[in-house]
Design an enzyme around this catalytic site. Sequence first.
Site, PDB file in Angstrom:
ATOM      1  CE  LYS A 127       5.776  12.959  -3.809  1.00 50.14           C
ATOM      2  NZ  LYS A 127       6.493  12.077  -2.980  1.00 50.14           N
TER       3      LYS A 127
ATOM      4  N   GLY B  17      -6.355  -6.431   1.650  1.00 51.99           N
ATOM      5  CA  GLY B  17      -5.229  -7.228   2.139  1.00 51.99           C
ATOM      6  C   GLY B  17      -4.821  -8.253   1.088  1.00 51.99           C
TER       7      GLY B  17
ATOM      8  NE  ARG C  18      -7.661   2.095   2.427  1.00 49.54           N
ATOM      9  CZ  ARG C  18      -6.650   1.902   3.275  1.00 49.54           C
ATOM     10  NH1 ARG C  18      -6.086   2.955   3.846  1.00 49.54           N
ATOM     11  NH2 ARG C  18      -6.188   0.713   3.542  1.00 49.54           N
TER      12      ARG C  18
HETATM   13  C1  AGP Z   1       5.051   8.729  -1.771  1.00 51.54           C
HETATM   14  O1  AGP Z   1       4.723   9.818  -2.626  1.00 51.54           O
HETATM   15  C2  AGP Z   1       4.450   7.430  -2.242  1.00 51.54           C
HETATM   16  N1  AGP Z   1       3.077   7.528  -2.399  1.00 51.54           N
HETATM   17  C3  AGP Z   1       4.941   6.237  -1.466  1.00 51.54           C
HETATM   18  O2  AGP Z   1       6.308   6.116  -1.755  1.00 51.54           O
HETATM   19  C4  AGP Z   1       4.800   6.274   0.071  1.00 51.54           C
HETATM   20  O3  AGP Z   1       5.675   7.232   0.626  1.00 51.54           O
HETATM   21  C5  AGP Z   1       5.192   4.896   0.605  1.00 51.54           C
HETATM   22  O4  AGP Z   1       4.276   3.949   0.093  1.00 51.54           O
HETATM   23  C6  AGP Z   1       5.206   4.815   2.132  1.00 51.54           C
HETATM   24  O5  AGP Z   1       3.921   5.048   2.636  1.00 51.54           O
HETATM   25  P1  AGP Z   1       3.754   5.294   4.231  1.00 51.54           P
HETATM   26  O6  AGP Z   1       4.529   6.532   4.538  1.00 51.54           O
HETATM   27  O7  AGP Z   1       2.292   5.438   4.433  1.00 51.54           O
HETATM   28  O8  AGP Z   1       4.328   4.103   4.926  1.00 51.54           O
END
Ligand code: AGP
Length: 603
Positions: free
Chosen positions: A481, A100, A27
């Site tokens: 990707k 946040g 995260r």
């Molecule tokens: C995808 O490989 C990325 N890490 C990023 O685009 C991700 O898909 C996007 O932040 C959306 O996340 P979510 O599906 O958890 O909402």
Amino acid sequence: MCGIVGYIGEKNCVDVLLDGLSSLEYRGYDSAGIAVFENGEVETVKSCGRLVNLRDKLKSDGAPISKCGIGHTRWATHGKPSDANAHPHSGSKVTIVHNGIIENYVDLKNSLQEKGVKFISDTDTEVAAKLIDYYYHNDPLAAIKSALSRIRGSFAFGILFSDIPDTIYAVRKDSPLIVAEGDGESFIASDIPAVLKYTRKYYLIEENEVAVLTKRGIRFCDFDGETIEKEMQTATWDISAAEKGGYRHFMLKEIYEQPKAIKDTVSPRIIDGKIVFDGIKDGEFKGISQIHIVACGTAMHAGMVGKYAIESLARIPVNVDIASEFRYRDPIFGKNDYLIIISQSGETADTLAALRLARSRGVKTIAVVNVVGSSIARGADHVIYTWAGPEIAVASTKAYSVQLSVMYMLAARIAFENNAIDNSKYTEFCSEILKLPEAVSQTLAQQENCQRLASIYQNAHSLFFIGRGMDYAVSMEGSLKLKEISYIHSEAYAAGELKHGTISLIVEGMPVIAVATQRQLVEKTVSNIKEVKARGANVLLACREGENGVGEADELIELPDMPDIFMPSLAVIPLQLFAYYMAVLRGCDVDKPRNLAKSVTVE
Ligand code: AGP
């Protein structure tokens, strides 16, 4: 965006906090820190960089001995990664960790500075700590309430008061936080993997609720101290699901988990040739006039595939939007519109805001989410869970694949309920989609070919991905990707659009990855391949076995045969593997790419 943990119990809390932060590093990993009660004082240790730096610091300086504390791993929002900006942050008596964004932190900081409060960091979190501190006069709930009444933005806070030892307070608004209960011990965490090693029992905490963790256990209350009864949840994941299982990276593990993830998501929902979604009655989608699909990143790319699938089967107009655009463009909704929200984490701030906007306009909403009980899952009228299990790698792979499978099922269900397809076509669709896991498994056999292709292109400075229709949507995902994990620039383009500008970028040797699986468009894409080849491009073509575009391509990735509508699920596999091996060859941190985090819970 950041990961927070907290612990109180009989174990050495430093070990538990570091364990939890290790599970949450996906995260954010710009800095890390802990704050624990030791000998009646709050001891804070923090360091810039990965969690391992904090571990080294604790080892060299000697870790505090404590049974109660909080911890944090950071994705920098306000203020660059540094020791000073690392969490936890403290006032004179209050110490907090935060996930946040506080949108009005500058005003709050100015007002505190006018009262003589000093600051040592650039963060919004320090402002929150000193604001709670400012209001703290021996009543922690009142201090938290007063501070939160002035804070605008999103937060999940773990809070310690130095004169209330062995007690953790936790509150949240829009950012994820769970409160978990073990055997004589309690936890707070941004996500379930941080506590799975110790307990599966957890509670969801809502806005305007406070969790108070002491040696006696967990108490939920409102800001006036009135107790709130909460329903306990049970995490179903097994701990191995959040571990690498022998793979070199989580991303490769999750690429290989895709057949099972698709099977787990699809099979339980195909009953007697019909598609059944829990809690969504037959006829729910009848009479829809327009569908809006809103998401971010990879989830939005899945939505692009969904558009093509729904429009081709149901003949209902679909518009796909990036959540950060949708939420601010004052979208226009018709009377019988429907919103489909897609999110792996269920916590993406822009996507959550888009959902709330649509609901405020009375639009019916359905969420496609991978994390059970997440904010987006709880905020929609209906939720269709994807059963991919925890996705740890920042680069989404298996979540994308299961999102596609839900898009296909929604397309067929919506088409059937609006009489766009008859019973026999519906039944045929249901039997075909059940073959998808096996077809994806077969496609994974392309691993060595993709590894070889990556070694050919590893020094490329820029690549093109081109395709038409659903192949264009898949090209968008393949390009993302590659960019996000190998740091190579690439651009996904509608193949027919190249000649309107960007073909000027094609120079000798420029790698172009062409995706051509949509039968009625293959010939057109082959023409585009010829156009770029005529200008020196080196073309890698992903197509069905035997349909290699009359041999125009320099390299081939051949795919099993499935109906056009399902081909995105096959075409994406080699693009994922290609990106993975390009990143590995370039020595990149595949699971934790620079500047990124798994869940973007801030704007
Ligand atoms: C995808 O490989 C990325 N890490 C990023 O685009 C991700 O898909 C996007 O932040 C959306 O996340 P979510 O599906 O958890 O909402």
